[in-house]
Scaffold this motif. Structure first.
Motif, PDB file in Angstrom:
ATOM      1  N   GLU A  70     -39.401 -11.873 -12.583  1.00 45.73           N
ATOM      2  CA  GLU A  70     -40.493 -11.189 -11.883  1.00 45.73           C
ATOM      3  C   GLU A  70     -40.411 -11.419 -10.383  1.00 45.73           C
ATOM      4  OE1 GLU A  70     -44.431 -11.582 -13.507  1.00 45.73           O
ATOM      5  OE2 GLU A  70     -43.574 -12.194 -15.428  1.00 45.73           O
ATOM      6  N   GLY A  71     -40.924 -10.447  -9.643  1.00 41.14           N
ATOM      7  CA  GLY A  71     -41.024 -10.577  -8.202  1.00 41.14           C
ATOM      8  C   GLY A  71     -39.718 -10.400  -7.448  1.00 41.14           C
ATOM      9  N   VAL A  72     -38.747  -9.762  -8.079  1.00 37.08           N
ATOM     10  CA  VAL A  72     -37.459  -9.556  -7.417  1.00 37.08           C
ATOM     11  C   VAL A  72     -37.576  -8.360  -6.472  1.00 37.08           C
ATOM     12  CG1 VAL A  72     -35.031  -8.954  -7.768  1.00 37.08           C
ATOM     13  CG2 VAL A  72     -36.194 -10.483  -9.380  1.00 37.08           C
ATOM     14  N   ARG A  73     -37.157  -8.576  -5.234  1.00 36.91           N
ATOM     15  CA  ARG A  73     -37.119  -7.472  -4.270  1.00 36.91           C
ATOM     16  C   ARG A  73     -35.748  -6.825  -4.350  1.00 36.91           C
ATOM     17  NH1 ARG A  73     -41.007  -6.950  -0.310  1.00 36.91           N
ATOM     18  NH2 ARG A  73     -42.587  -8.563  -0.381  1.00 36.91           N
ATOM     19  N   ARG A  74     -35.759  -5.534  -4.674  1.00 38.29           N
ATOM     20  CA  ARG A  74     -34.526  -4.758  -4.773  1.00 38.29           C
ATOM     21  C   ARG A  74     -34.655  -3.563  -3.842  1.00 38.29           C
ATOM     22  NH1 ARG A  74     -36.282  -5.886  -9.971  1.00 38.29           N
ATOM     23  NH2 ARG A  74     -34.849  -7.030 -11.311  1.00 38.29           N
ATOM     24  N   SER A  75     -33.527  -3.038  -3.445  1.00 41.06           N
ATOM     25  CA  SER A  75     -33.554  -1.772  -2.719  1.00 41.06           C
ATOM     26  C   SER A  75     -33.957  -0.681  -3.714  1.00 41.06           C
ATOM     27  CB  SER A  75     -32.169  -1.471  -2.145  1.00 41.06           C
ATOM     28  OG  SER A  75     -31.263  -1.151  -3.199  1.00 41.06           O
ATOM     29  N   PRO A  76     -34.409   0.467  -3.230  1.00 37.89           N
ATOM     30  CA  PRO A  76     -34.707   1.560  -4.155  1.00 37.89           C
ATOM     31  C   PRO A  76     -33.502   1.917  -5.030  1.00 37.89           C
ATOM     32  CG  PRO A  76     -35.658   2.038  -2.023  1.00 37.89           C
ATOM     33  CD  PRO A  76     -34.800   0.804  -1.857  1.00 37.89           C
ATOM     34  N   GLU A  77     -32.306   1.910  -4.457  1.00 34.39           N
ATOM     35  CA  GLU A  77     -31.090   2.204  -5.222  1.00 34.39           C
ATOM     36  C   GLU A  77     -30.895   1.184  -6.343  1.00 34.39           C
ATOM     37  OE1 GLU A  77     -27.606   3.925  -6.565  1.00 34.39           O
ATOM     38  OE2 GLU A  77     -29.005   4.774  -5.130  1.00 34.39           O
ATOM     39  N   GLU A  78     -31.034  -0.091  -6.017  1.00 32.97           N
ATOM     40  CA  GLU A  78     -30.886  -1.149  -7.030  1.00 32.97           C
ATOM     41  C   GLU A  78     -31.969  -1.038  -8.101  1.00 32.97           C
ATOM     42  OE1 GLU A  78     -29.033  -4.752  -4.319  1.00 32.97           O
ATOM     43  OE2 GLU A  78     -31.184  -4.341  -4.203  1.00 32.97           O
ATOM     44  N   THR A  79     -33.184  -0.730  -7.686  1.00 37.57           N
ATOM     45  CA  THR A  79     -34.281  -0.585  -8.643  1.00 37.57           C
ATOM     46  C   THR A  79     -34.003   0.548  -9.616  1.00 37.57           C
ATOM     47  OG1 THR A  79     -35.922  -1.472  -7.096  1.00 37.57           O
ATOM     48  CG2 THR A  79     -36.750  -0.050  -8.859  1.00 37.57           C
ATOM     49  N   LEU A  80     -33.622   1.697  -9.094  1.00 35.27           N
ATOM     50  CA  LEU A  80     -33.366   2.857  -9.954  1.00 35.27           C
ATOM     51  C   LEU A  80     -32.172   2.629 -10.873  1.00 35.27           C
ATOM     52  CD1 LEU A  80     -34.078   5.590  -7.299  1.00 35.27           C
ATOM     53  CD2 LEU A  80     -35.443   5.141  -9.366  1.00 35.27           C
ATOM     54  N   THR A  81     -31.132   1.992 -10.357  1.00 31.31           N
ATOM     55  CA  THR A  81     -29.947   1.722 -11.172  1.00 31.31           C
ATOM     56  C   THR A  81     -30.286   0.761 -12.310  1.00 31.31           C
ATOM     57  OG1 THR A  81     -28.455   2.154  -9.327  1.00 31.31           O
ATOM     58  CG2 THR A  81     -27.585   0.791 -11.134  1.00 31.31           C
ATOM     59  N   GLU A  82     -30.992  -0.310 -12.004  1.00 31.67           N
ATOM     60  CA  GLU A  82     -31.350  -1.289 -13.037  1.00 31.67           C
ATOM     61  C   GLU A  82     -32.343  -0.707 -14.039  1.00 31.67           C
ATOM     62  OE1 GLU A  82     -31.404  -5.048 -15.087  1.00 31.67           O
ATOM     63  OE2 GLU A  82     -29.952  -3.831 -13.996  1.00 31.67           O
ATOM     64  N   ALA A  83     -33.340   0.013 -13.564  1.00 39.35           N
ATOM     65  CA  ALA A  83     -34.303   0.634 -14.477  1.00 39.35           C
ATOM     66  C   ALA A  83     -33.617   1.631 -15.396  1.00 39.35           C
ATOM     67  CB  ALA A  83     -35.428   1.302 -13.692  1.00 39.35           C
ATOM     68  N   GLN A  84     -32.692   2.428 -14.862  1.00 40.70           N
ATOM     69  CA  GLN A  84     -31.977   3.402 -15.695  1.00 40.70           C
ATOM     70  C   GLN A  84     -31.108   2.695 -16.730  1.00 40.70           C
ATOM     71  OE1 GLN A  84     -32.271   7.083 -15.258  1.00 40.70           O
ATOM     72  NE2 GLN A  84     -31.814   6.581 -17.388  1.00 40.70           N
ATOM     73  N   ARG A  85     -30.456   1.617 -16.325  1.00 33.75           N
ATOM     74  CA  ARG A  85     -29.626   0.848 -17.262  1.00 33.75           C
ATOM     75  C   ARG A  85     -30.472   0.355 -18.436  1.00 33.75           C
ATOM     76  NH1 ARG A  85     -28.569  -4.067 -18.872  1.00 33.75           N
ATOM     77  NH2 ARG A  85     -29.976  -5.119 -17.430  1.00 33.75           N
ATOM     78  N   LEU A  86     -31.642  -0.157 -18.129  1.00 34.56           N
ATOM     79  CA  LEU A  86     -32.522  -0.682 -19.169  1.00 34.56           C
ATOM     80  C   LEU A  86     -33.082   0.431 -20.048  1.00 34.56           C
ATOM     81  CD1 LEU A  86     -34.227  -3.364 -16.942  1.00 34.56           C
ATOM     82  CD2 LEU A  86     -32.791  -3.836 -18.961  1.00 34.56           C
ATOM     83  N   LEU A  87     -33.440   1.552 -19.452  1.00 34.76           N
ATOM     84  CA  LEU A  87     -33.911   2.695 -20.249  1.00 34.76           C
ATOM     85  C   LEU A  87     -32.819   3.167 -21.197  1.00 34.76           C
ATOM     86  CD1 LEU A  87     -35.805   4.658 -17.465  1.00 34.76           C
ATOM     87  CD2 LEU A  87     -36.847   3.655 -19.520  1.00 34.76           C
ATOM     88  N   ASP A  88     -31.611   3.301 -20.683  1.00 35.08           N
ATOM     89  CA  ASP A  88     -30.485   3.761 -21.498  1.00 35.08           C
ATOM     90  C   ASP A  88     -30.160   2.780 -22.624  1.00 35.08           C
ATOM     91  OD1 ASP A  88     -30.321   5.976 -19.840  1.00 35.08           O
ATOM     92  OD2 ASP A  88     -28.561   5.241 -18.753  1.00 35.08           O
TER      93      ASP A  88
END
Length: 158
Positions: free
Chosen positions: A37-55
């Protein structure tokens, strides 16, 4: 004195392992790796990680990544990230067979990201996500076998 699990700051935090949909498991079970929790990511990193988890069929965990962006991002994008987190929770509820909660969160998330459709930030497919969310919300039916989370996961970017 409470016997609830607490983090270093004293906030209640369940130490129970969780499955890929965020459901608590017995303390001695092996669960899905938790997102810090509380990890600061760039928008690119956030979207990439969120998509990986969704997939991977882990929308609950994707929601945690999107929630970090919502809580730490610039004020003008907070509703964008909040809406994306709501969409991930909607997928979580759909995969858990909570059709009422899923439909409500999918519609709420679609409405929340709607104002960004005119100028979508970070390559996010706002229009496509809104269409996907409304379609999925309308297709969920009580009493049917819940869909696997990965099979209904959205594409965050076009």
């Amino acid at each position: 004195m409470s016997d609830r699990d607490r983090d270093e700051e004293g906030r209640a935090r369940s130490a129970r392992p969780r499955d890929g949909l965020g459901r608590p498991l017995p303390y001695d079970a092996v669960g899905a790796p938790r997102q810090p929790e509380g990890v600061r990511r760039s928008p690119e990193e956030t979207l990439t990680e969120a998509q990986r988890l969704l997939d991977a069929g882990m929308p609950f965990h994707a929601h945690e990544v999107l929630e970090d962006a919502w809580k730490s991002g610039p004020e003008h994008e907070r509703e964008l990230w909040r809406g994306l987190a709501q969409l991930a929770v909607g997928v979580t509820h759909a995969a858990r067979a909570n059709t009422t909660g899923a439909a409500a969160l999918l519609r709420r998330g679609a409405d929340t990201i709607g104002p960004y459709a005119g100028n979508p930030p970070h390559g996010i497919d706002i229009t496509g996500l809104r269409t996907w969310a409304q379609t999925l919300a309308g297709s969920l039916h009580t009493g049917h076998e819940p869909p696997p989370a990965a099979s209904i996961a959205p594409r965050l970017r076009g």
